[in-house]
Design a protein around this motif. Structure first.
Motif, short mmCIF file in Angstrom:
data_model
loop_
_atom_site.label_atom_id
_atom_site.label_comp_id
_atom_site.label_asym_id
_atom_site.label_seq_id
_atom_site.Cartn_x
_atom_site.Cartn_y
_atom_site.Cartn_z
N ILE A 277 -31.73 -16.74 -32.12
CA ILE A 277 -32.78 -17.26 -32.47
C ILE A 277 -32.33 -19.24 -32.38
N PRO A 278 -32.30 -19.49 -31.19
CA PRO A 278 -31.55 -21.34 -30.92
C PRO A 278 -33.60 -21.88 -31.52
N TYR A 279 -32.69 -23.00 -31.75
CA TYR A 279 -33.95 -24.21 -32.00
C TYR A 279 -33.55 -25.14 -32.11
N LYS A 280 -34.82 -26.36 -31.79
CA LYS A 280 -34.10 -27.82 -30.97
C LYS A 280 -34.13 -28.33 -32.63
N GLY A 281 -33.08 -28.20 -33.32
CA GLY A 281 -32.82 -29.25 -33.97
C GLY A 281 -32.61 -28.34 -35.59
N THR A 282 -32.03 -28.47 -36.60
CA THR A 282 -31.95 -28.12 -37.40
C THR A 282 -33.11 -27.78 -38.59
N GLY A 283 -33.64 -28.95 -38.39
CA GLY A 283 -35.37 -28.69 -39.60
C GLY A 283 -35.87 -27.92 -38.61
N PRO A 284 -35.98 -27.39 -37.47
CA PRO A 284 -37.18 -26.16 -36.97
C PRO A 284 -36.95 -25.38 -37.58
N ALA A 285 -35.03 -25.11 -37.00
CA ALA A 285 -34.79 -23.70 -37.79
C ALA A 285 -34.18 -23.46 -39.40
N ILE A 286 -34.28 -24.70 -40.09
CA ILE A 286 -34.53 -24.04 -41.38
C ILE A 286 -36.60 -23.89 -42.35
N ASN A 287 -37.11 -23.99 -41.10
CA ASN A 287 -38.68 -23.79 -41.27
C ASN A 287 -38.94 -22.92 -41.02
N ASP A 288 -38.33 -22.16 -40.20
CA ASP A 288 -38.84 -20.76 -38.97
C ASP A 288 -37.60 -19.39 -40.39
N LEU A 289 -36.86 -20.07 -41.23
CA LEU A 289 -35.83 -19.16 -42.02
C LEU A 289 -37.20 -19.14 -42.95
N LEU A 290 -37.59 -19.93 -43.60
CA LEU A 290 -38.34 -20.15 -44.66
C LEU A 290 -39.95 -18.86 -44.96
#
Length: 324
Positions: A183-196
């Protein structure tokens, strides 16, 4: 004949002075501000390393060192600008692990090895594999066992298709012979938010962005990607000791210059940056984030770049990864 002899003698004199003049010009380096091109947006880990290095290097050089952010196309736009600059030591390029995956993903307008002068490796850090705390696994072995029960059901986030986080995760999955959905995101920040939020199951991310959430209990750290445990987080095992002994991924940054940098300028930059990296205040600044100062010779850094281009090129081809 007299005029010819005088002309010839004058030419010889100029020729004999060319070497000393050139040496004096290089010895005067730097006589104006130096810029470091960071091919990523402000605020990320690469920008942090670039600015810390710039501040300390400016103190050594006695000239301002300015960071210029040029993000885009996975870092290739800024990299092209840095590589094609004049080889005079006044333009340096910050490179990270993504620099070694891009040759297999993009049609570059430069040779990532032949067209650069490696200067120094600045940092050596680690990615940490984290899962949402609600996922019923506490070790990497348990995560891989869960993935094997239902191939493709587990999801992993990344900072974008073809990015370094994507590639190193596929590298781990391929080595473990398991499948998971990207599941790709536009940057690490949004990826961390969805993991949280629990919208994805796992993410390989930098310690500086992940460990604050591990400490809060919202994420669970399963393993670090380096071959050995990190001194800053000794309780987290490595992927290698968790069943995949050949896995060793370093999250690094370094500086390169265009091909043809004068040897005297290269020696000055390498010596000053090694001194910067050995300073106690640099260690105090980096260690709490799980990142260590690197240093070393230009030849050592060049060898790292070449080796990782080969390694990640194979991972990208085997996994069929494409940049989007």
């Amino acid at each position: 004949m007299t005029l010819d002899r005088r002309t010839f003698t004058h030419a010889l004199a100029l020729g004999s002075l060319a070497g000393p003049l050139s040496s004096r010009a290089q010895a005067a380096y730097p006589s104006k501000p130096v810029r470091i091109i960071c091919p990523f947006a402000p605020g990320g880990g690469s920008d942090f390393i670039a600015r810390v290095a710039a501040t300390r290097l400016a103190e050594r050089l006695g000239q301002p060192v300015v960071v210029e952010n040029r993000p885009g196309a996975g870092g290739t736009l800024g990299s092209e600008l840095g590589v094609k600059a004049a080889p005079d030591g006044y333009t340096l390029l910050l490179v990270a692990g993504s620099y070694t995956v891009n040759p297999a993903l993009y049609k570059l307008s430069f040779d990532p090895v032949a067209d650069i002068t490696p200067v120094i490796q600045l940092s050596r850090g680690a990615y940490v594999l984290c899962v949402n705390a609600k996922l019923p696994v506490k070790t990497l072995q348990e995560l891989l066992a869960l993935a094997r029960k239902d191939p493709g059901k587990l999801t992993f986030a990344s900072s974008g298709p073809g990015g370094h986080l994507h590639v190193v995760t596929e590298y781990l999955l391929d080595m473990a012979k398991v499948k998971a959905t990207h599941i790709p995101y536009k940057g690490t920040g949004p990826a961390i938010n969805d993991l949280l939020a629990g919208n994805v199951d796992m993410l390989f991310g930098g310690t500086e962005g992940m460990m604050q959430h591990v400490k809060s209990g919202k994420l669970r750290a399963l393993a670090v990607g380096t071959a050995k445990r990190l001194p800053a987080y000794p309780d987290i095992p490595s992927v290698a000791e968790s069943g995949l002994p050949d896995y060793d991924v370093v999250a690094w940054h370094g500086l390169v210059a265009p091909k043809g940098l004068p040897p005297a300028v290269l020696a000055r930059l390498n010596a000053d940056l090694n001194a910067v990296l050995k300073a106690k205040d640099m260690e105090d600044r980096l260690e709490p984030t799980g990142v260590g100062a690197a240093g070393g010779t230009p030849e050592q850094f060049g060898a790292l770049i070449q080796a990782e281009i080969v390694r990640y090129g194979k991972v990208i081809r085997d996994a069929g990864i494409r940049a989007e």
